[in-house]
Write a protein that holds these residues in place. Structure first.
Motif, PDB file in Angstrom:
ATOM      1  N   PRO A   1      -7.323  -1.474  -2.886  1.00 14.27           N
ATOM      2  CA  PRO A   1      -7.176  -0.498  -1.795  1.00 14.27           C
ATOM      3  C   PRO A   1      -8.051   0.726  -2.022  1.00 14.27           C
ATOM      4  O   PRO A   1      -8.378   1.068  -3.158  1.00 14.27           O
ATOM      5  CB  PRO A   1      -5.708  -0.110  -1.840  1.00 14.27           C
TER       6      PRO A   1
ATOM      7  N   ASN B   1      -1.671   6.805   2.506  1.00 14.91           N
ATOM      8  CA  ASN B   1      -3.096   7.138   2.457  1.00 14.91           C
ATOM      9  C   ASN B   1      -3.951   6.057   1.796  1.00 14.91           C
ATOM     10  O   ASN B   1      -5.077   6.314   1.408  1.00 14.91           O
ATOM     11  CB  ASN B   1      -3.318   8.492   1.782  1.00 14.91           C
ATOM     12  N   GLU B   2      -3.446   4.832   1.631  1.00 15.55           N
ATOM     13  CA  GLU B   2      -4.241   3.723   1.108  1.00 15.55           C
ATOM     14  C   GLU B   2      -4.535   2.731   2.223  1.00 15.55           C
ATOM     15  O   GLU B   2      -3.712   2.512   3.104  1.00 15.55           O
ATOM     16  CB  GLU B   2      -3.509   2.986  -0.013  1.00 15.55           C
ATOM     17  N   TYR B   3      -5.708   2.134   2.154  1.00 17.65           N
ATOM     18  CA  TYR B   3      -6.147   1.171   3.167  1.00 17.65           C
ATOM     19  C   TYR B   3      -6.714  -0.056   2.471  1.00 17.65           C
ATOM     20  O   TYR B   3      -7.351   0.042   1.432  1.00 17.65           O
ATOM     21  CB  TYR B   3      -7.215   1.793   4.072  1.00 17.65           C
ATOM     22  N   TYR B   4      -6.484  -1.214   3.067  1.00 22.45           N
ATOM     23  CA  TYR B   4      -7.030  -2.474   2.583  1.00 22.45           C
ATOM     24  C   TYR B   4      -8.102  -2.874   3.581  1.00 22.45           C
ATOM     25  O   TYR B   4      -7.815  -3.109   4.748  1.00 22.45           O
ATOM     26  CB  TYR B   4      -5.928  -3.531   2.525  1.00 22.45           C
ATOM     27  N   VAL B   5      -9.344  -2.895   3.157  1.00 29.64           N
ATOM     28  CA  VAL B   5     -10.448  -3.155   4.079  1.00 29.64           C
ATOM     29  C   VAL B   5     -11.126  -4.479   3.745  1.00 29.64           C
ATOM     30  O   VAL B   5     -11.221  -4.876   2.594  1.00 29.64           O
ATOM     31  CB  VAL B   5     -11.482  -2.003   4.050  1.00 29.64           C
TER      32      VAL B   5
ATOM     33  N   PHE C   1      -8.341   7.191   2.163  1.00 31.08           N
ATOM     34  CA  PHE C   1      -9.017   7.581   3.401  1.00 31.08           C
ATOM     35  C   PHE C   1     -10.291   8.367   3.121  1.00 31.08           C
ATOM     36  O   PHE C   1     -11.324   8.144   3.747  1.00 31.08           O
ATOM     37  CB  PHE C   1      -8.076   8.396   4.286  1.00 31.08           C
TER      38      PHE C   1
ATOM     39  N   LEU D   1       0.833  -1.197   0.000  1.00 31.26           N
ATOM     40  CA  LEU D   1       0.000   0.000   0.000  1.00 31.26           C
ATOM     41  C   LEU D   1       0.868   1.248   0.000  1.00 31.26           C
ATOM     42  O   LEU D   1       1.942   1.265   0.590  1.00 31.26           O
ATOM     43  CB  LEU D   1      -0.904   0.007   1.241  1.00 31.26           C
TER      44      LEU D   1
ATOM     45  N   SER E   1     -11.930  -4.847  -0.283  1.00 28.40           N
ATOM     46  CA  SER E   1     -10.667  -4.623  -1.004  1.00 28.40           C
ATOM     47  C   SER E   1     -10.201  -5.857  -1.775  1.00 28.40           C
ATOM     48  O   SER E   1      -9.414  -5.731  -2.703  1.00 28.40           O
ATOM     49  CB  SER E   1      -9.580  -4.175  -0.035  1.00 28.40           C
TER      50      SER E   1
END
Length: 43
Positions: free
Chosen positions: A26, A6-10, A29, A3, A21
């Protein structure tokens, strides 16, 4: 996958039947809507 800032794996709470994700990749926010209720850490 790595990542960037400012990237997230949900992952959804219904792991077997969630579009998250794993499907969309990804997210940033500012794309998040909702409230985090639990965070699990892999050791």
């Amino acid at each position: 996958m790595q990542l960037t800032k400012n990237e997230y794996y949900v992952i959804g709470d219904n792991v077997d039947n969630s579009n998250d994700s794993r499907v969309y990749g990804p997210i940033k926010f500012n794309q998040m809507i909702g409230k985090v209720t639990k965070i699990l850490h892999a050791d």
